[in-house]
Design a protein around this motif. Structure first.
Motif, PDB file in Angstrom:
ATOM      1  N   ALA A  11      -0.734   3.214   6.806  1.00  0.00           N
ATOM      2  CA  ALA A  11      -0.887   3.543   5.389  1.00  0.00           C
ATOM      3  C   ALA A  11      -1.361   4.973   5.198  1.00  0.00           C
ATOM      4  CB  ALA A  11      -1.855   2.562   4.744  1.00  0.00           C
ATOM      5  N   LEU A  12      -2.324   5.414   6.032  1.00  0.00           N
ATOM      6  CA  LEU A  12      -2.853   6.766   5.891  1.00  0.00           C
ATOM      7  C   LEU A  12      -1.797   7.838   6.140  1.00  0.00           C
ATOM      8  CD1 LEU A  12      -6.378   6.518   7.565  1.00  0.00           C
ATOM      9  CD2 LEU A  12      -5.869   6.883   5.136  1.00  0.00           C
ATOM     10  N   VAL A  13      -0.896   7.569   7.072  1.00  0.00           N
ATOM     11  CA  VAL A  13       0.131   8.551   7.397  1.00  0.00           C
ATOM     12  C   VAL A  13       1.152   8.676   6.279  1.00  0.00           C
ATOM     13  CG1 VAL A  13       2.051   9.058   8.954  1.00  0.00           C
ATOM     14  CG2 VAL A  13      -0.133   8.338   9.887  1.00  0.00           C
ATOM     15  N   LEU A  14       1.425   7.582   5.575  1.00  0.00           N
ATOM     16  CA  LEU A  14       2.570   7.548   4.665  1.00  0.00           C
ATOM     17  C   LEU A  14       2.218   7.688   3.185  1.00  0.00           C
ATOM     18  CD1 LEU A  14       4.599   4.710   6.415  1.00  0.00           C
ATOM     19  CD2 LEU A  14       5.020   7.176   6.509  1.00  0.00           C
ATOM     20  N   ILE A  15       0.937   7.729   2.845  1.00  0.00           N
ATOM     21  CA  ILE A  15       0.577   7.853   1.423  1.00  0.00           C
ATOM     22  C   ILE A  15      -0.222   9.140   1.193  1.00  0.00           C
ATOM     23  CG2 ILE A  15       0.611   5.403   0.987  1.00  0.00           C
ATOM     24  CD1 ILE A  15      -2.385   5.361   1.145  1.00  0.00           C
ATOM     25  N   PRO A  54      16.459   3.117  -3.798  1.00  0.00           N
ATOM     26  CA  PRO A  54      15.416   2.105  -3.907  1.00  0.00           C
ATOM     27  C   PRO A  54      15.429   1.084  -2.759  1.00  0.00           C
ATOM     28  CG  PRO A  54      16.519   2.422  -6.005  1.00  0.00           C
ATOM     29  CD  PRO A  54      17.311   3.169  -4.983  1.00  0.00           C
ATOM     30  N   LEU A  55      16.609   0.878  -2.143  1.00  0.00           N
ATOM     31  CA  LEU A  55      16.682  -0.093  -1.060  1.00  0.00           C
ATOM     32  C   LEU A  55      16.058   0.421   0.225  1.00  0.00           C
ATOM     33  CD1 LEU A  55      20.260  -1.630  -1.372  1.00  0.00           C
ATOM     34  CD2 LEU A  55      18.080  -2.797  -1.634  1.00  0.00           C
ATOM     35  N   LEU A  56      16.131   1.719   0.460  1.00  0.00           N
ATOM     36  CA  LEU A  56      15.644   2.297   1.699  1.00  0.00           C
ATOM     37  C   LEU A  56      14.741   3.495   1.436  1.00  0.00           C
ATOM     38  CD1 LEU A  56      18.948   2.222   3.784  1.00  0.00           C
ATOM     39  CD2 LEU A  56      16.947   0.767   4.126  1.00  0.00           C
ATOM     40  N   PRO A  57      13.592   3.297   0.823  1.00  0.00           N
ATOM     41  CA  PRO A  57      12.678   4.423   0.651  1.00  0.00           C
ATOM     42  C   PRO A  57      12.203   4.916   2.007  1.00  0.00           C
ATOM     43  CG  PRO A  57      11.585   2.366   0.090  1.00  0.00           C
ATOM     44  CD  PRO A  57      13.030   2.045   0.282  1.00  0.00           C
ATOM     45  N   LYS A  58      12.110   6.216   2.138  1.00  0.00           N
ATOM     46  CA  LYS A  58      11.775   6.838   3.409  1.00  0.00           C
ATOM     47  C   LYS A  58      10.490   6.264   4.007  1.00  0.00           C
ATOM     48  CE  LYS A  58      10.115  10.832   2.844  1.00  0.00           C
ATOM     49  NZ  LYS A  58      10.005  12.277   2.513  1.00  0.00           N
ATOM     50  N   ALA A  59       9.441   6.222   3.201  1.00  0.00           N
ATOM     51  CA  ALA A  59       8.162   5.732   3.704  1.00  0.00           C
ATOM     52  C   ALA A  59       8.256   4.257   4.114  1.00  0.00           C
ATOM     53  CB  ALA A  59       7.078   5.906   2.640  1.00  0.00           C
ATOM     54  N   GLY A  60       9.049   3.466   3.397  1.00  0.00           N
ATOM     55  CA  GLY A  60       9.205   2.052   3.739  1.00  0.00           C
ATOM     56  C   GLY A  60       9.903   1.855   5.066  1.00  0.00           C
ATOM     57  N   VAL A  61      10.933   2.680   5.333  1.00  0.00           N
ATOM     58  CA  VAL A  61      11.654   2.584   6.603  1.00  0.00           C
ATOM     59  C   VAL A  61      10.722   2.905   7.766  1.00  0.00           C
ATOM     60  CG1 VAL A  61      13.526   3.573   7.977  1.00  0.00           C
ATOM     61  CG2 VAL A  61      13.874   3.111   5.551  1.00  0.00           C
ATOM     62  N   ILE A  62       9.960   3.988   7.628  1.00  0.00           N
ATOM     63  CA  ILE A  62       9.048   4.395   8.691  1.00  0.00           C
ATOM     64  C   ILE A  62       7.966   3.333   8.896  1.00  0.00           C
ATOM     65  CG2 ILE A  62       7.397   6.161   9.400  1.00  0.00           C
ATOM     66  CD1 ILE A  62       9.024   8.158   7.728  1.00  0.00           C
ATOM     67  N   ALA A  63       7.429   2.780   7.800  1.00  0.00           N
ATOM     68  CA  ALA A  63       6.402   1.743   7.915  1.00  0.00           C
ATOM     69  C   ALA A  63       6.941   0.512   8.642  1.00  0.00           C
ATOM     70  CB  ALA A  63       5.890   1.355   6.526  1.00  0.00           C
ATOM     71  N   VAL A  91       0.830  -1.205   0.000  1.00  0.00           N
ATOM     72  CA  VAL A  91       0.000   0.000   0.000  1.00  0.00           C
ATOM     73  C   VAL A  91       0.865   1.255   0.000  1.00  0.00           C
ATOM     74  CG1 VAL A  91      -1.748   1.283   1.282  1.00  0.00           C
ATOM     75  CG2 VAL A  91      -1.873  -1.208   1.178  1.00  0.00           C
ATOM     76  N   VAL A  92       1.896   1.259   0.840  1.00  0.00           N
ATOM     77  CA  VAL A  92       2.751   2.448   0.962  1.00  0.00           C
ATOM     78  C   VAL A  92       3.600   2.647  -0.285  1.00  0.00           C
ATOM     79  CG1 VAL A  92       4.725   3.401   2.236  1.00  0.00           C
ATOM     80  CG2 VAL A  92       2.813   2.382   3.479  1.00  0.00           C
ATOM     81  N   GLY A  93       4.162   1.569  -0.813  1.00  0.00           N
ATOM     82  CA  GLY A  93       5.054   1.686  -1.961  1.00  0.00           C
ATOM     83  C   GLY A  93       4.353   1.692  -3.305  1.00  0.00           C
ATOM     84  N   LEU A 100       9.912  -2.255  -3.586  1.00  0.00           N
ATOM     85  CA  LEU A 100       9.612  -2.814  -4.901  1.00  0.00           C
ATOM     86  C   LEU A 100       8.329  -2.241  -5.497  1.00  0.00           C
ATOM     87  CD1 LEU A 100      10.442  -6.614  -4.422  1.00  0.00           C
ATOM     88  CD2 LEU A 100      11.931  -4.758  -5.169  1.00  0.00           C
ATOM     89  N   GLY A 101       7.721  -1.278  -4.796  1.00  0.00           N
ATOM     90  CA  GLY A 101       6.465  -0.710  -5.257  1.00  0.00           C
ATOM     91  C   GLY A 101       6.640   0.249  -6.419  1.00  0.00           C
ATOM     92  N   SER A 102       5.531   0.593  -7.026  1.00  0.00           N
ATOM     93  CA  SER A 102       5.555   1.471  -8.198  1.00  0.00           C
ATOM     94  C   SER A 102       6.028   2.884  -7.861  1.00  0.00           C
ATOM     95  CB  SER A 102       4.156   1.533  -8.822  1.00  0.00           C
ATOM     96  OG  SER A 102       3.196   1.983  -7.865  1.00  0.00           O
ATOM     97  N   ARG A 103       5.924   3.276  -6.583  1.00  0.00           N
ATOM     98  CA  ARG A 103       6.361   4.619  -6.195  1.00  0.00           C
ATOM     99  C   ARG A 103       7.876   4.724  -6.066  1.00  0.00           C
ATOM    100  NH1 ARG A 103       3.677   6.325  -0.800  1.00  0.00           N
ATOM    101  NH2 ARG A 103       4.945   8.192  -1.234  1.00  0.00           N
ATOM    102  N   PHE A 104       8.548   3.615  -5.765  1.00  0.00           N
ATOM    103  CA  PHE A 104       9.958   3.696  -5.407  1.00  0.00           C
ATOM    104  C   PHE A 104      10.886   2.859  -6.283  1.00  0.00           C
ATOM    105  CE2 PHE A 104       7.598   4.219  -1.343  1.00  0.00           C
ATOM    106  CZ  PHE A 104       7.857   5.569  -1.165  1.00  0.00           C
ATOM    107  N   PHE A 105      10.392   1.772  -6.847  1.00  0.00           N
ATOM    108  CA  PHE A 105      11.277   0.905  -7.619  1.00  0.00           C
ATOM    109  C   PHE A 105      11.653   1.583  -8.929  1.00  0.00           C
ATOM    110  CE2 PHE A 105      12.428  -2.477 -10.541  1.00  0.00           C
ATOM    111  CZ  PHE A 105      13.295  -3.228  -9.762  1.00  0.00           C
TER     112      PHE A 105
END
Length: 362
Positions: free
Chosen positions: A358-362, A239-248, A59-61, A177-182
Motif C-alpha cells: 500500500a505504501l509503495v502504490l499510494i 478502469p479494468l486494469l489500473p496500473k496500481a491494481g495490476v502491480i498490487a 487501500v490502493v484504489g 472499483l475504488g474511488s481513484r480509478f472507477f
C-alpha cells in the motif's frame, strides 16, 4: 462408622456426577467447535491470504461502496469454496457409508453459502458490469480449485498456486472499483468527469455530463484509445486494469506464494531438503525482484510508481530480505514449531506485505 461410609458414598457420587458433567461439557464444546469448522475456515493464515489482497485493493484504489461490497461477496465466495471443497473431497474418497453421512453434513453449508454469495455478488456485476470480463478467468480458477479438491490436491504446489492467483487477483478487481480509478460507464461521462476541473464551473458540459454540450465536447475530443496510444498504455489506464491494481495483484501473488513454500517447509515438508532448496531459491528471486522492480517499472512506458525509485526500492527490497531470512532460519529448527506459532509468524509477515504494498502504490 456408618456415618463415615455414608460420607464416602456421597463423595463418590459427587465425583461421578462431576466427571459426567465435565464429560458432557467437553462434548458440548467439541460439538460447538465441530459445528463452527463446518461453516467457517479455521486457519487464520488462510483467512489472511484470502482477504488481504482484496483489502489491499481497497487501500490502493480508494475506499468505495463498490469495492467494499465486492470484498464482502469475495469473503462469502471463499467460505463457499471452503465448504464445497470439503464436500467434494468426501464424495470422492470416503467409503460409501461414511460418504452418505458426511456428504449431507458438508453439503448444507456449501449450498447455503452458494445462495448467499449469489444474492450478494450478482448486484456487484449490475453496478460494475465491466467485472464481467473477469468471469472466464475466475471460472477457470474455480474449476481447477474444485478439481484439486476432488483429487485431494489442494496442498500441492499447483493447487496452492490456483488459490494464490485467485486471491491475489482480487487486489486488481478491488482497486479497479475504488474511488481513484472507477469511472462511469457512459463514455462522455468519463470524459467530462475527468475534464470537469478545467472546464468552466458554470458551463453545461461541467454541470450535466448528459447535456448536448457535454456530448459535443466528448465527440470533438474522444478519449485516448488503441488508435492514438500504445496498447499497454491504453489498457493499463482503463478502469479494468489500473496500473496500481495490476502491480498490487502481482505483488500479493508473489509474496503469498512465498508464504506457501515457507509453510510447507515448516509443517508438511519439514526437513525435506528439496522443498527447502526450492523455497530458498524462490525467495532469492523475490529479493532480486524487490530491488529491481521499481527501476524496471519506471523504465516501462506509463508504468512508473508514484514514489521515487529509491524510496520504492527500499520499501519493496527490505521486506523481501525479511521474508528470505524467515524462510532460511525457521525451517532449520530440529523440532517442528506448533501451527499456532507458525500462524503468528505468517500473520505478522502478511500485515507487513499489506502495509508495504500500500505504501509503495499510494
Amino acid at each position: 462408622m456408618i456415618g463415615t461410609k455414608s460420607d464416602s458414598l456421597v463423595a463418590k457420587k459427587h465425583t461421578i456426577r462431576t466427571a459426567r458433567d465435565d464429560n458432557a461439557a467437553q462434548r458440548r464444546e467439541h460439538s460447538k467447535r465441530h459445528h463452527q469448522k463446518l461453516w467457517l475456515p479455521d486457519q487464520p493464515g488462510a483467512w489472511a491470504m484470502a482477504l488481504f489482497p482484496a483489502i489491499g485493493g481497497i487501500v490502493v484504489g480508494g475506499v468505495s461502496w463498490r469495492n467494499v461490497w465486492l470484498t464482502a461477496a469475495w469473503t462469502l465466495c471463499y467460505c463457499f469454496q471452503f465448504s464445497a471443497a470439503r464436500w467434494l473431497g468426501v464424495r470422492a474418497h470416503e467409503a460409501k457409508d461414511v460418504r452418505k453421512r458426511h456428504s449431507t453434513i458438508y453439503f448444507v453449508p456449501a449450498a447455503v453459502y452458494l445462495i448467499i454469495t449469489a444474492i450478494v455478488g450478482i448486484p456487484v456485476f449490475v453496478f460494475a458490469p465491466k467485472l464481467l470480463w473477469w468471469i472466464p478467468a475466475y471460472a477457470v480458477l474455480a474449476v481447477l480449485s474444485f478439481w484439486a479438491a476432488w483429487k485431494r490436491s489442494e496442498r500441492t504446489l499447483w493447487g496452492n498456486a490456483v488459490a494464490v492467483i485467485a486471491a491475489g487477483g482480487m487486489a486488481l478487481l478491488s482497486a479497479s472499483l475504488g474511488s481513484r480509478f472507477f469511472v462511469p460507464a457512459a463514455p462522455h461521462e468519463r470524459f467530462t468527469s475527468r475534464l470537469s476541473p478545467v472546464l468552466a464551473p458554470n458551463s453545461a458540459a461541467a454541470t450535466d455530463p448528459n447535456s448536448p454540450a457535454a456530448v459535443a465536447v466528448y465527440q470533438s475530443n474522444p478519449l485516448p484509445g488503441p488508435h492514438s496510444a500504445g496498447l499497454a498504455q491504453y489498457y493499463f489506464s482503463s478502469p479494468l486494469l489500473p496500473k496500481a491494481g495490476v502491480i498490487a495483484a502481482l505483488a500479493f501473488i508473489l509474496t503469498e506464494y512465498a508464504s506457501v513454500l515457507f509453510v510447507k517447509t515448516m509443517i508438511r515438508e519439514h526437513g525435506h531438503v528439496g522443498y527447502y532448496a526450492l523455497s530458498i531459491g524462490y525467495h532469492v528471486l523475490l529479493v532480486a525482484l524487490g530491488f529491481t522492480s521499481p527501476t524496471l517499472l519506471r523504465a516501462a512506458s506509463g508504468l512508473a510508481l508514484p514514489r521515487s525509485t529509491f524510496a520504492s526500492t527500499l520499501l519493496w527490497g527490505v521486506p523481501t530480505v525479511i521474508l528470505l531470512l524467515r524462510a532460511t532460519i525457521f525451517p532449520l529448527t530440529h523440532k517442528r514449531m506448533k501451527p499456532v506459532h507458525i500462524g503468528m509468524i505468517e500473520a505478522a509477515t502478511s500485515v507487513m506485505n499489506l502495509v508495504v504494498i500500500a505504501l509503495v502504490l499510494i
